[in-house]
Design a protein around this motif. Sequence first.
Motif, PDB file in Angstrom:
ATOM      1  N   THR A  94      23.899  75.647  44.348  1.00  0.00           N
ATOM      2  CA  THR A  94      23.162  76.836  43.927  1.00  0.00           C
ATOM      3  C   THR A  94      21.728  76.698  44.436  1.00  0.00           C
ATOM      4  N   ILE A  95      20.999  77.787  44.405  1.00  0.00           N
ATOM      5  CA  ILE A  95      19.604  77.716  44.846  1.00  0.00           C
ATOM      6  C   ILE A  95      18.798  76.871  43.840  1.00  0.00           C
ATOM      7  N   ASP A  96      17.879  76.065  44.332  1.00  0.00           N
ATOM      8  CA  ASP A  96      16.993  75.307  43.448  1.00  0.00           C
ATOM      9  C   ASP A  96      15.843  76.241  43.052  1.00  0.00           C
ATOM     10  N   ILE A  97      15.941  76.781  41.844  1.00  0.00           N
ATOM     11  CA  ILE A  97      14.991  77.811  41.400  1.00  0.00           C
ATOM     12  C   ILE A  97      13.580  77.223  41.303  1.00  0.00           C
ATOM     13  N   LEU A  98      13.493  76.055  40.684  1.00  0.00           N
ATOM     14  CA  LEU A  98      12.180  75.422  40.478  1.00  0.00           C
ATOM     15  C   LEU A  98      11.474  75.144  41.805  1.00  0.00           C
ATOM     16  N   ALA A 154      16.330  65.864  33.696  1.00  0.00           N
ATOM     17  CA  ALA A 154      17.360  65.280  32.828  1.00  0.00           C
ATOM     18  C   ALA A 154      17.909  64.053  33.541  1.00  0.00           C
ATOM     19  N   ASP A 166      24.006  72.833  39.350  1.00  0.00           N
ATOM     20  CA  ASP A 166      23.662  72.562  40.755  1.00  0.00           C
ATOM     21  C   ASP A 166      24.724  73.082  41.711  1.00  0.00           C
ATOM     22  N   PHE A 198      11.655  70.219  34.236  1.00  0.00           N
ATOM     23  CA  PHE A 198      12.260  69.214  33.365  1.00  0.00           C
ATOM     24  C   PHE A 198      13.098  68.298  34.247  1.00  0.00           C
ATOM     25  N   LYS A 204      11.200  63.520  41.326  1.00  0.00           N
ATOM     26  CA  LYS A 204      11.572  64.937  41.222  1.00  0.00           C
ATOM     27  C   LYS A 204      10.331  65.824  41.224  1.00  0.00           C
ATOM     28  N   VAL A 219      20.151  74.169  34.903  1.00  0.00           N
ATOM     29  CA  VAL A 219      20.794  75.045  35.890  1.00  0.00           C
ATOM     30  C   VAL A 219      21.925  74.258  36.565  1.00  0.00           C
ATOM     31  N   MET A 240      10.587  75.520  33.584  1.00  0.00           N
ATOM     32  CA  MET A 240      12.026  75.538  33.876  1.00  0.00           C
ATOM     33  C   MET A 240      12.722  74.518  32.970  1.00  0.00           C
ATOM     34  N   ALA A 245      15.661  75.196  31.648  1.00  0.00           N
ATOM     35  CA  ALA A 245      17.105  75.430  31.756  1.00  0.00           C
ATOM     36  C   ALA A 245      17.805  74.280  32.479  1.00  0.00           C
ATOM     37  N   LYS A 273       9.906  68.521  44.190  1.00  0.00           N
ATOM     38  CA  LYS A 273       9.961  69.957  43.846  1.00  0.00           C
ATOM     39  C   LYS A 273       8.587  70.602  43.846  1.00  0.00           C
TER      40      LYS A 273
HETATM   41  N1  CTP Z   1      16.622  73.274  38.551  1.00  0.00           N
HETATM   42  C1  CTP Z   1      16.513  74.508  39.185  1.00  0.00           C
HETATM   43  N2  CTP Z   1      17.525  74.969  39.953  1.00  0.00           N
HETATM   44  C2  CTP Z   1      18.641  74.226  40.139  1.00  0.00           C
HETATM   45  C3  CTP Z   1      18.775  72.955  39.517  1.00  0.00           C
HETATM   46  C4  CTP Z   1      17.737  72.512  38.718  1.00  0.00           C
HETATM   47  O1  CTP Z   1      15.494  75.178  39.022  1.00  0.00           O
HETATM   48  N3  CTP Z   1      19.631  74.704  40.899  1.00  0.00           N
HETATM   49  C5  CTP Z   1      15.480  72.783  37.752  1.00  0.00           C
HETATM   50  C6  CTP Z   1      15.783  72.505  36.290  1.00  0.00           C
HETATM   51  O2  CTP Z   1      15.573  73.665  35.508  1.00  0.00           O
HETATM   52  C7  CTP Z   1      14.778  71.421  35.965  1.00  0.00           C
HETATM   53  C8  CTP Z   1      14.621  70.674  37.280  1.00  0.00           C
HETATM   54  O3  CTP Z   1      15.070  71.562  38.312  1.00  0.00           O
HETATM   55  O4  CTP Z   1      13.526  71.948  35.601  1.00  0.00           O
HETATM   56  C9  CTP Z   1      15.379  69.372  37.403  1.00  0.00           C
HETATM   57  O5  CTP Z   1      16.714  69.559  37.064  1.00  0.00           O
HETATM   58  P1  CTP Z   1      17.703  68.314  37.011  1.00  0.00           P
HETATM   59  O6  CTP Z   1      19.057  68.800  36.658  1.00  0.00           O
HETATM   60  O7  CTP Z   1      17.096  67.195  36.215  1.00  0.00           O
HETATM   61  O8  CTP Z   1      17.654  67.808  38.514  1.00  0.00           O
HETATM   62  P2  CTP Z   1      18.315  68.335  39.819  1.00  0.00           P
HETATM   63  O9  CTP Z   1      17.272  69.045  40.615  1.00  0.00           O
HETATM   64  O10 CTP Z   1      19.521  69.122  39.480  1.00  0.00           O
HETATM   65  O11 CTP Z   1      18.673  66.996  40.584  1.00  0.00           O
HETATM   66  P3  CTP Z   1      19.780  65.866  40.242  1.00  0.00           P
HETATM   67  O12 CTP Z   1      20.933  66.593  39.595  1.00  0.00           O
HETATM   68  O13 CTP Z   1      20.112  65.296  41.575  1.00  0.00           O
HETATM   69  O14 CTP Z   1      19.116  64.882  39.322  1.00  0.00           O
END
Ligand code: CTP
Length: 216
Positions: free
Chosen positions: A122-126, A143, A97, A141, A155, A95, A91, A93, A159
Motif C-alpha cells: 500500500t502507499i506509505d501515507i506518512l 510499532a 502495509d 508512530f 523509521k 496502516v 499518524m 493508525a 520517513k
Molecule cells: N504508515 C503509513 N502508511 C503505511 C504504513 C505505515 O503511513 N502504508 C505509518 C504508520 O501510521 C506509522 C508509521 O508509518 O505512523 C510506521 O508504521 P509501522 O507499521 O511501525 O512501520 P512500517 O512503515 O509499516 O514499517 P515496518 O512494517 O517494516 O516496520
Amino acid sequence: MSNASSIRCLITAGPTREFIDPVRFLSNPSTGKMGYALAEAAVAAGWTVDLVAGPVALKEPDDVILYPVVSAEEMFHHVDALFDACDVLIMAAAVSDFRPVQQHAQKQKKEEASKSIEFERTIDILKTMAERKAHQTVVGFAAETDNVDASARAKLEAKGCDWIVANKVGEAGAGFAADTNKVTLIAADGSSLKIGPTTKAAIAKELIQLITPSAT
Ligand code: CTP
C-alpha cells in the motif's frame, strides 16, 4: 502559532482492512485507542481536530470531524485532501502495509479459492505526506517488537518525520488494545523522552503538549 485554537491537527487512528473478497480481509489488532486518546487530548488543548479512522469500536470523540475509512487507500485519500490545511499530522493508525492484488467482488468458495494470495504494497501515507510538508509538524508512530528505539529512529529518518512515537507491541499493558502504554517520543534531532507506563489518555495529553508547534 502560539494560539492553541488556531492549531488544526489531522490524526489517523485504528487499523485498515484490505479485503480479499466480501467476507475476508487482511488487517491487524489495532483498536484505535491511542489515536482516539490523542484526538481527545488535542480537542482538550483547544485544537481543531480532523480524525481519519479505520474500523474501530470506540465512541466518536466530542468536537472532532470524523472521517471513517476502511482501507489504506481510502485513508490516504482523506489524509491527502486534509494535509495542506493542517498544522500537525499524527499518524497513529496501524496502516496495513499490504493489500491483495486481486479483490474479488464475490465470496470465494473455499474449495475453489486459491491457497496462495498475491499481495502488493500500500502507499506509505506518512512518508508521502512528510515529503510534501511545508509548515506542518509530522508525527509518526513506530510499532516494534524488538530493537524498539533503534528501529524507531531509523523509521523517523527514513520517513522524514519531525517526531516519532516508539511503541513496543506484544507486551502486557502496552501496544495494541491495551488501555495503558509506554512509549518513547523521539525528536528529529535525536533527543528522546520516555512516557509511561500510564494510561493512553495520560500519554496522549503529554504527547500533545510536547509536540505543540512553537510560536513562529
Ligand atoms: N504508515 C503509513 N502508511 C503505511 C504504513 C505505515 O503511513 N502504508 C505509518 C504508520 O501510521 C506509522 C508509521 O508509518 O505512523 C510506521 O508504521 P509501522 O507499521 O511501525 O512501520 P512500517 O512503515 O509499516 O514499517 P515496518 O512494517 O517494516 O516496520
